[in-house]
Design a protein around this motif. Structure first.
Motif, PDB file in Angstrom:
ATOM      1  N   THR A  79       0.838  -1.197   0.000  1.00 20.09           N
ATOM      2  CA  THR A  79       0.000   0.000   0.000  1.00 20.09           C
ATOM      3  C   THR A  79       0.875   1.249   0.000  1.00 20.09           C
ATOM      4  N   VAL A  80       1.879   1.251   0.850  1.00 20.54           N
ATOM      5  CA  VAL A  80       2.788   2.399   0.936  1.00 20.54           C
ATOM      6  C   VAL A  80       3.578   2.554  -0.366  1.00 20.54           C
ATOM      7  N   LEU A  81       4.059   1.448  -0.909  1.00 19.37           N
ATOM      8  CA  LEU A  81       4.836   1.501  -2.152  1.00 19.37           C
ATOM      9  C   LEU A  81       4.006   2.080  -3.298  1.00 19.37           C
ATOM     10  N   TYR A  82       2.825   1.536  -3.501  1.00 20.91           N
ATOM     11  CA  TYR A  82       1.983   2.027  -4.600  1.00 20.91           C
ATOM     12  C   TYR A  82       1.547   3.475  -4.379  1.00 20.91           C
ATOM     13  N   ALA A  83       1.232   3.830  -3.149  1.00 24.17           N
ATOM     14  CA  ALA A  83       0.847   5.218  -2.865  1.00 24.17           C
ATOM     15  C   ALA A  83       2.018   6.159  -3.142  1.00 24.17           C
ATOM     16  N   ALA A  84       3.214   5.760  -2.741  1.00 24.15           N
ATOM     17  CA  ALA A  84       4.400   6.590  -2.996  1.00 24.15           C
ATOM     18  C   ALA A  84       4.643   6.745  -4.493  1.00 24.15           C
ATOM     19  N   MET A  85       4.449   5.662  -5.234  1.00 25.73           N
ATOM     20  CA  MET A  85       4.621   5.749  -6.688  1.00 25.73           C
ATOM     21  C   MET A  85       3.599   6.702  -7.299  1.00 25.73           C
ATOM     22  N   ALA A  86       2.354   6.592  -6.876  1.00 22.70           N
ATOM     23  CA  ALA A  86       1.306   7.471  -7.406  1.00 22.70           C
ATOM     24  C   ALA A  86       1.614   8.929  -7.084  1.00 22.70           C
ATOM     25  N   ILE A  87       1.986   9.178  -5.853  1.00 22.00           N
ATOM     26  CA  ILE A  87       2.301  10.551  -5.441  1.00 22.00           C
ATOM     27  C   ILE A  87       3.515  11.071  -6.203  1.00 22.00           C
TER      28      ILE A  87
END
Length: 179
Positions: A79-87
């Motif tokens: 969740t953190v990885l994908y959110a960081a990528m999106a941001i």
């Protein structure tokens, strides 16, 4: 060979989880990811930013999982990885006026700028989707269900990447051999 290197940490994690538990699986995932990054570095003589972020998150969240004996940490890592990528992808375009996808892949393929922008935005949406779906499964389902989701959830990126390939192929220039 590359596909084997890409998938062996998750496969080993899955096997260790099924044979033992989430904590042994997490330790195996951490070790396998270190080996994976060593292999990638040996073959390519570099690690991409994404490799470094993935490694850092696995080591940090894995360590928290093991030290605190709390499986929630490893479950929230995607969740953190994908959110960081999106941001990161969104901020790059909207704040710094840079398209990271084009910066990363532009030397490998030539596409019109509007196509790069669409690809970037599709990746932002995809990463948000993956972040949210992992958060949902991690929060509302058992660890067993989450581990199965992690393994079989790899269908999402495969379908996404194949769809991207079809989209991109319309814009790639081909060198027609002259007779």
């Amino acid at each position: 060979m590359k596909i084997l290197i890409d998938f062996f940490p998750i496969l080993l994690f899955f096997g260790a989880y099924k044979a033992y538990d989430i904590y042994i699986g997490t330790g195996v995932l951490m070790a396998a990811t270190l080996i994976q990054m060593g292999l990638i570095y040996t073959l390519d003589r570099k690690l991409t930013v994404m490799h470094k972020i993935t490694l850092a998150l696995i080591l940090v969240f894995g360590t928290l999982t093991l030290v605190l004996h709390d499986e929630r940490f490893i479950k929230w890592k995607p969740t953190v990885l994908y959110a960081a990528m999106a941001i990161g992808l969104a901020l790059a375009v909207w704040v710094w006026k840079k398209n990271f996808l084009k910066l990363l892949l532009g030397s490998q393929m030539e596409l019109p700028d509007p196509v790069w922008m669409r690809l970037n935005m599709v990746w932002v949406v995809y990463c948000v989707f993956m972040s949210l779906i992992n958060a949902y499964v991690a929060a509302y389902y058992s660890t067993e269900a989450w581990v199965n989701f992690k393994l079989w959830g790899y269908a999402f990126p495969l379908v996404f990447i194949v769809a991207q390939g079809f989209y991109i192929s319309r814009y790639l220039k081909t060198d027609e051999p002259k007779a």
